[in-house]
Enzyme design. Sequence first.
Site, PDB file in Angstrom:
ATOM      1  N   GLY A  49       0.768  -1.237   0.000  1.00 28.25           N
ATOM      2  CA  GLY A  49       0.000   0.000   0.000  1.00 28.25           C
ATOM      3  C   GLY A  49       0.800   1.288   0.000  1.00 28.25           C
ATOM      4  CD  GLU A 103       0.726   0.951   7.061  1.00 31.13           C
ATOM      5  OE1 GLU A 103       1.268   0.678   5.987  1.00 31.13           O
ATOM      6  OE2 GLU A 103       0.114   0.103   7.742  1.00 31.13           O
ATOM      7  CG  ASP A 107      -9.232   1.226   9.787  1.00 33.41           C
ATOM      8  OD1 ASP A 107      -9.885   2.099   9.226  1.00 33.41           O
ATOM      9  OD2 ASP A 107      -9.735   0.188  10.269  1.00 33.41           O
ATOM     10  CE  LYS A 135     -10.420   4.534   6.653  1.00 29.52           C
ATOM     11  NZ  LYS A 135     -10.942   3.173   6.383  1.00 29.52           N
ATOM     12  CG  PHE A 156     -12.896   0.511   1.863  1.00 35.67           C
ATOM     13  CD1 PHE A 156     -12.011  -0.194   2.672  1.00 35.67           C
ATOM     14  CD2 PHE A 156     -12.788   0.390   0.486  1.00 35.67           C
ATOM     15  CE1 PHE A 156     -11.043  -1.024   2.114  1.00 35.67           C
ATOM     16  CE2 PHE A 156     -11.818  -0.443  -0.081  1.00 35.67           C
ATOM     17  CZ  PHE A 156     -10.960  -1.150   0.738  1.00 35.67           C
ATOM     18  CG  ASP A 163      -5.818  -3.467  -2.137  1.00 32.70           C
ATOM     19  OD1 ASP A 163      -5.480  -2.987  -1.037  1.00 32.70           O
ATOM     20  OD2 ASP A 163      -6.244  -4.626  -2.263  1.00 32.70           O
ATOM     21  NE  ARG A 169      -2.075  -3.159  -3.968  1.00 32.91           N
ATOM     22  CZ  ARG A 169      -2.310  -3.206  -2.666  1.00 32.91           C
ATOM     23  NH1 ARG A 169      -2.258  -2.112  -1.942  1.00 32.91           N
ATOM     24  NH2 ARG A 169      -2.597  -4.352  -2.079  1.00 32.91           N
TER      25      ARG A 169
HETATM   26  P1  5GP Z   1      -5.228  -1.200  11.068  1.00 32.04           P
HETATM   27  O1  5GP Z   1      -4.330  -2.294  11.523  1.00 32.04           O
HETATM   28  O2  5GP Z   1      -4.762   0.186  11.438  1.00 32.04           O
HETATM   29  O3  5GP Z   1      -6.655  -1.439  11.454  1.00 32.04           O
HETATM   30  O4  5GP Z   1      -5.323  -1.279   9.508  1.00 32.04           O
HETATM   31  C1  5GP Z   1      -4.339  -0.942   8.686  1.00 32.04           C
HETATM   32  C2  5GP Z   1      -4.467  -1.654   7.370  1.00 32.04           C
HETATM   33  O5  5GP Z   1      -5.857  -1.884   6.983  1.00 32.04           O
HETATM   34  C3  5GP Z   1      -3.901  -0.761   6.309  1.00 32.04           C
HETATM   35  O6  5GP Z   1      -2.522  -0.950   6.176  1.00 32.04           O
HETATM   36  C4  5GP Z   1      -4.694  -1.166   5.091  1.00 32.04           C
HETATM   37  O7  5GP Z   1      -4.073  -2.271   4.494  1.00 32.04           O
HETATM   38  C5  5GP Z   1      -6.043  -1.587   5.608  1.00 32.04           C
HETATM   39  N1  5GP Z   1      -7.041  -0.500   5.495  1.00 32.04           N
HETATM   40  C6  5GP Z   1      -7.630   0.182   6.507  1.00 32.04           C
HETATM   41  N2  5GP Z   1      -8.493   1.085   6.040  1.00 32.04           N
HETATM   42  C7  5GP Z   1      -8.477   0.982   4.688  1.00 32.04           C
HETATM   43  C8  5GP Z   1      -9.165   1.677   3.624  1.00 32.04           C
HETATM   44  O8  5GP Z   1     -10.001   2.579   3.807  1.00 32.04           O
HETATM   45  N3  5GP Z   1      -8.860   1.275   2.354  1.00 32.04           N
HETATM   46  C9  5GP Z   1      -7.953   0.310   2.077  1.00 32.04           C
HETATM   47  N4  5GP Z   1      -7.736   0.011   0.795  1.00 32.04           N
HETATM   48  N5  5GP Z   1      -7.286  -0.364   3.056  1.00 32.04           N
HETATM   49  C10 5GP Z   1      -7.540  -0.022   4.347  1.00 32.04           C
HETATM   50 MG    MG Z   2      -0.813  -0.946   5.110  1.00 32.77          MG
END
Ligand code: 5GP
Ligand code: MG
Length: 178
Positions: A49, A103, A107, A135, A156, A163, A169
């Site tokens: 990403g 990164e 999220d 976020k 999202f 992606d 991407r």
């Molecule tokens: P976390 O561990 O912070 O919950 O999530 C991080 C990972 O979730 C990111 O590196 C990404 O791969 C995926 N992710 C979280 N939100 C989104 C989004 O809105 N779109 C996409 N494509 N991936 C997301």
């Molecule tokens: Mg990521």
Amino acid sequence: MKEIITIRDKQFELFIEQEVIEQGIKRIAKQINSDLAGKNPIFLAVLNGAFMFAGELMKEVSVPSEITFVRLASYHGTTTTNKVQEVLGLNESIEGRLVVIVEDIVDSGNTMVSLVEELKKLQPEAVKIATLLFKPAALRQKLHLDYVALEIPNDFIVGYGLDYDGYGRNLKDIYKVK
Ligand code: 5GP
Ligand code: MG
């Protein structure tokens, strides 16, 4: 009317244009250039990403530095934390180094918390986090983000490296799901 695109089975609408994304990246690059002068940082970009963000960020970084690319493989560990991230492809020693994680998006924060935990085992001087997107409403961890290019609501999104099911991407702007 916002531009609408279809990726696989979903519709997305234009959300953040390239110019705005790149202004955010330039702003954090300036902070990095002043904070990390003389620190000889090693940037550690998380594939897939962060590939586009890393490319744009590094064009604006002027402090002497290295960049390397890693992948994360998550597995369920036996510890109390829900997820453990195995770091694949890190061939450089980070012992005593100032590491900046690059990164795509934070999220819940779970991924970053476990990555920082893994990296600390390798005894870096410090670990900082630079993320393209954050976020705040989704954060479930106590996590300090050093450099955030853009804060977004809890939608999202795809594009600029991110992606949906492997696609999107390559989009130069960021879209959000309709
Ligand atoms: P976390 O561990 O912070 O919950 O999530 C991080 C990972 O979730 C990111 O590196 C990404 O791969 C995926 N992710 C979280 N939100 C989104 C989004 O809105 N779109 C996409 N494509 N991936 C997301
Ligand atoms: Mg990521």
